[in-house]
Motif scaffolding. Structure first.
Motif, PDB file in Angstrom:
ATOM      1  N   THR A   1       3.927   0.824   2.710  1.00  7.86           N
ATOM      2  CA  THR A   1       4.049  -0.277   3.668  1.00  7.86           C
ATOM      3  C   THR A   1       3.903  -1.579   2.895  1.00  7.86           C
ATOM      4  O   THR A   1       3.118  -1.672   1.942  1.00  7.86           O
ATOM      5  N   GLU A   2       4.693  -2.590   3.283  1.00  7.59           N
ATOM      6  CA  GLU A   2       4.699  -3.883   2.609  1.00  7.59           C
ATOM      7  C   GLU A   2       4.388  -4.996   3.599  1.00  7.59           C
ATOM      8  O   GLU A   2       4.777  -4.922   4.768  1.00  7.59           O
TER       9      GLU A   2
ATOM     10  N   VAL B   1       0.870  -1.172   0.000  1.00  6.59           N
ATOM     11  CA  VAL B   1       0.000   0.000   0.000  1.00  6.59           C
ATOM     12  C   VAL B   1       0.903   1.217   0.000  1.00  6.59           C
ATOM     13  O   VAL B   1       1.874   1.278   0.766  1.00  6.59           O
ATOM     14  N   ALA B   2       0.614   2.179  -0.872  1.00  6.62           N
ATOM     15  CA  ALA B   2       1.449   3.377  -0.975  1.00  6.62           C
ATOM     16  C   ALA B   2       0.580   4.625  -0.921  1.00  6.62           C
ATOM     17  O   ALA B   2      -0.586   4.620  -1.329  1.00  6.62           O
ATOM     18  N   ALA B   3       1.177   5.710  -0.403  1.00  7.77           N
ATOM     19  CA  ALA B   3       0.542   7.025  -0.408  1.00  7.77           C
ATOM     20  C   ALA B   3       1.191   7.845  -1.517  1.00  7.77           C
ATOM     21  O   ALA B   3       2.421   7.948  -1.583  1.00  7.77           O
ATOM     22  N   VAL B   4       0.374   8.408  -2.390  1.00  5.40           N
ATOM     23  CA  VAL B   4       0.864   9.177  -3.529  1.00  5.40           C
ATOM     24  C   VAL B   4       0.508  10.646  -3.331  1.00  5.40           C
ATOM     25  O   VAL B   4      -0.628  10.975  -2.967  1.00  5.40           O
TER      26      VAL B   4
ATOM     27  N   ALA C   1       5.501   3.382  18.298  1.00  5.49           N
ATOM     28  CA  ALA C   1       4.266   4.025  18.746  1.00  5.49           C
ATOM     29  C   ALA C   1       3.115   3.728  17.783  1.00  5.49           C
ATOM     30  O   ALA C   1       1.980   3.472  18.208  1.00  5.49           O
ATOM     31  N   VAL C   2       3.401   3.762  16.478  1.00  6.85           N
ATOM     32  CA  VAL C   2       2.374   3.455  15.481  1.00  6.85           C
ATOM     33  C   VAL C   2       1.893   2.014  15.650  1.00  6.85           C
ATOM     34  O   VAL C   2       0.688   1.739  15.656  1.00  6.85           O
ATOM     35  N   ASN C   3       2.838   1.097  15.794  1.00  2.00           N
ATOM     36  CA  ASN C   3       2.465  -0.306  15.944  1.00  2.00           C
ATOM     37  C   ASN C   3       1.645  -0.540  17.209  1.00  2.00           C
ATOM     38  O   ASN C   3       0.678  -1.316  17.213  1.00  2.00           O
TER      39      ASN C   3
ATOM     40  N   TRP D   1      -1.931   5.872   8.664  1.00  2.00           N
ATOM     41  CA  TRP D   1      -2.912   5.758   7.574  1.00  2.00           C
ATOM     42  C   TRP D   1      -2.589   4.543   6.689  1.00  2.00           C
ATOM     43  O   TRP D   1      -3.458   3.737   6.374  1.00  2.00           O
ATOM     44  N   LEU D   2      -1.319   4.412   6.320  1.00  2.00           N
ATOM     45  CA  LEU D   2      -0.893   3.317   5.454  1.00  2.00           C
ATOM     46  C   LEU D   2      -1.098   1.957   6.126  1.00  2.00           C
ATOM     47  O   LEU D   2      -1.638   1.021   5.523  1.00  2.00           O
ATOM     48  N   LYS D   3      -0.668   1.841   7.375  1.00  2.00           N
ATOM     49  CA  LYS D   3      -0.741   0.542   8.043  1.00  2.00           C
ATOM     50  C   LYS D   3      -2.188   0.166   8.363  1.00  2.00           C
ATOM     51  O   LYS D   3      -2.558  -1.016   8.311  1.00  2.00           O
TER      52      LYS D   3
END
Length: 331
Positions: free
Chosen positions: A245-246, A231-234, A308-310, A276-278
């Motif tokens: 994120t992969e 997933v990618a943010a463009v 922190a995100v995780n 947002w991505l994860k």
């Protein structure tokens, strides 16, 4: 007494069965409760190395032909990494502290030196005999990782219900396998711009990310029987890939997915893109891959932002590992 370590030049089915026995016994002893990969998955990983590298394998047997220890030395062909090697070495718990590990490490170290390497890294579970073994042989710790697990049925309610709220100036896109041609150049630039990261200390240089390397990597994942999701943010303004994120759906581990890299380019940080991505990846896995029940990820201890995100997503610590490096300079 184990036999002298000899490289596996043409491993057969029995060799891979023996290898799997050593790996399974060590995993059950060192990390009880962790799932054991299927033999086919282990064989695929050993016979399908990552792009720009090759593996030299050793299988040590005892006097009764029982498998005692294994080692896989990864050598790199790219000039930026050719002086560095990585090794994964395992000794069967029933044969530890009998000299097999020391003899095998000596053999692997000499092979790395003969290949022109100046350093070698390896990763072991923290607090185990493997860590003490390396410290006593001049290895230096360079990266400490916390491995976290997310049970998808335990995702926090706010995250589970998190809608795909637009982020002004950005849009999300996703793909399965190789990057689409239209995004390949931008994705390669994003990978290159974020290469190294907190774990970069474990490496002595890294091959440049370009479109060829991206596609080769996707082909390797496919040949191993695995699936690569991205997933990618463009950035809407210029079409640049601002973050990604992969996640890999590994073969031989039913129900578990493995989170790989997540990164946001420096100029796009501070906009909440990482979370947002994860979160988008979690929604994708839940919708498209209902057999996946948990996700595992490793995060460097000094990467406080990603930890922190995780944590916000519901990941919880399960185990810790340490990457050690050995200086191979001849004295």
């Amino acid at each position: 007494m184990p036999a002298n370590p000899l490289p596996l030049t043409a491993p057969g089915a029995e060799d891979f069965r023996a290898w799997h026995r050593v790996q399974s016994a060590a995993l059950a002893h060192d990390l009880p409760g962790e799932p054991v990969p299927a033999q086919d998955a282990v064989q695929a990983r050993l016979t399908t190395p990552a792009p720009g590298s090759r593996l030299v394998l050793w299988l040590v047997r005892g006097s009764g032909s029982d498998p005692v220890a294994t080692a896989a030395l990864r050598l790199f062909s790219h000039p930026d990494r050719s002086e560095h090697a990585e090794v994964e070495m395992t000794v069967h718990p029933a044969h530890r502290r009998m000299g097999a590990g020391s003899r095998l490490l000596s053999t692997v170290t000499e092979a790395a030196r003969a290949a022109g390497c100046r350093s070698m890294t390896t990763e072991v579970a923290a607090g185990t005999s493997g860590e003490r073994f390396l410290v006593n042989r001049s290895f230096t710790p360079v990266v400490r990782l916390t491995w976290l697990r997310l049970a998808l049925d335990e995702v926090p309610e706010p995250i589970r219900k998190l809608p795909d709220v637009p982020h002004a100036g950005y849009r999300l896109t996703a793909w399965d396998g190789a990057v689409p041609d239209a995004l390949a150049a931008g994705y390669a630039r994003a990978r290159q711009a974020t290469a190294g990261g907190p774990a970069g200390a474990a490496r002595s240089g890294d091959a440049a990310w370009d479109e060829t390397r991206l596609r080769e990597r996707a082909r390797v994942v496919e040949r191993r029987g695995e699936r690569l999701l991205t997933v990618a943010a463009v950035c809407e303004a210029d079409g640049a890939v601002a973050g990604f994120t992969e996640l890999v759906l590994p073969a031989g581990l039913p129900g578990r997915a493995r989170q790989h890299d997540t990164a946001v380019l420096p100029e796009h940080r501070g906009n909440g893109l990482g979370l947002w991505l994860k979160a988008a990846m979690l929604r994708r896995v839940g919708a498209d891959h209902p057999r996946i029940t948990e996700i595992e990820t490793g995060t460097a201890d000094d990467n406080r932002h990603m930890l922190a995100v995780n944590t916000a997503l519901g990941f919880r610590p399960r185990r810790r590992t340490v990457t050690f490096r050995l200086d191979l300079h001849r004295r």
